[in-house]
Write an enzyme that holds these catalytic residues in place. Structure first.
Site, PDB file in Angstrom:
ATOM      1  N   GLU A  16     -13.454  25.972  32.835  1.00  0.00           N
ATOM      2  CA  GLU A  16     -13.463  27.428  32.841  1.00  0.00           C
ATOM      3  C   GLU A  16     -12.839  28.008  34.095  1.00  0.00           C
ATOM      4  OE1 GLU A  16     -17.558  29.008  34.388  1.00  0.00           O
ATOM      5  OE2 GLU A  16     -17.904  27.508  32.829  1.00  0.00           O
ATOM      6  N   HIS A  64     -19.961  39.165  32.466  1.00  0.00           N
ATOM      7  CA  HIS A  64     -18.647  38.685  32.042  1.00  0.00           C
ATOM      8  C   HIS A  64     -18.508  38.748  30.529  1.00  0.00           C
ATOM      9  CE1 HIS A  64     -21.013  34.882  31.792  1.00  0.00           C
ATOM     10  NE2 HIS A  64     -20.204  34.605  30.789  1.00  0.00           N
ATOM     11  N   HIS A 113     -18.354  35.438  23.684  1.00  0.00           N
ATOM     12  CA  HIS A 113     -19.664  36.019  23.990  1.00  0.00           C
ATOM     13  C   HIS A 113     -19.543  37.114  25.038  1.00  0.00           C
ATOM     14  CE1 HIS A 113     -19.264  32.926  27.179  1.00  0.00           C
ATOM     15  NE2 HIS A 113     -20.009  33.736  27.906  1.00  0.00           N
ATOM     16  N   GLN A 117     -14.378  35.399  31.704  1.00  0.00           N
ATOM     17  CA  GLN A 117     -14.590  33.961  31.785  1.00  0.00           C
ATOM     18  C   GLN A 117     -13.719  33.327  30.703  1.00  0.00           C
ATOM     19  OE1 GLN A 117     -18.213  32.332  30.135  1.00  0.00           O
ATOM     20  NE2 GLN A 117     -18.366  30.861  31.802  1.00  0.00           N
ATOM     21  N   GLU A 168     -25.312  36.420  26.348  1.00  0.00           N
ATOM     22  CA  GLU A 168     -25.785  35.587  27.449  1.00  0.00           C
ATOM     23  C   GLU A 168     -26.462  36.477  28.487  1.00  0.00           C
ATOM     24  OE1 GLU A 168     -23.908  32.337  30.630  1.00  0.00           O
ATOM     25  OE2 GLU A 168     -22.581  33.518  29.359  1.00  0.00           O
TER      26      GLU A 168
END
Length: 150
Positions: A43, A7, A84, A60, A134
């Site tokens: 989220e 994502h 991110h 996301q 991530e």
């Protein structure tokens, strides 16, 4: 081994308005939503497509729920936008150790719980050319069928 873009995390001030923008503009629908108290965010995961490894790629959308959350602090400096990028992996523990062994700082000693009961860790942006990165291992293979059931 990293297998896909899991994502892209987009920080926003108003989750509902941002979800509506992505729905009205691109036709993306919410696949999953939750409040992650540990991360201090509300989220929504918008599923973009399935992938060869059985996972999927998402946007996301993340709205901070506390001023002391990492996302709120980031937004205070940067405003809304790409926060991110996350890569999918079958083994977040092994891959994060292998990356740590290459000199990249891994922000969590052990992976933590992420969206949809995934296991996650982050890599320091200063070691990744300015990109907060991530690593994600999905909890189970992606479900099929009605997205409202998730």
């Amino acid at each position: 081994m990293l297998t896909r873009i899991d994502h892209i995390g987009i920080a926003c001030f108003d989750l509902d308005a941002t979800v509506e923008f992505y729905r009205a503009t691109y036709g993306f629908e919410v696949f999953h939503s939750e409040v992650n108290e540990e991360q201090g965010v509300r989220e929504a995961m918008l599923r973009i497509n399935g992938t060869d490894d059985g996972g999927a790629s998402y946007l996301q959308l993340i709205e901070p729920i506390r001023e002391d959350s990492p996302v709120a602090k980031w937004m205070a400096k940067n405003g809304e936008g790409v926060h991110h990028i996350a890569f999918g992996t079958a083994d977040v523990d092994g891959d994060s150790e292998a990356i740590r062994d290459k000199g990249v700082r891994v922000l969590y000693e052990k992976p933590r719980r992420g969206s949809m009961d995934s296991r996650i860790t982050f890599l320091h942006p200063k070691d990744c050319h300015g990109v907060l990165t991530e690593l994600v291992t999905a909890a189970t293979p992606e479900p099929s069928g009605d997205p409202e059931a998730h």
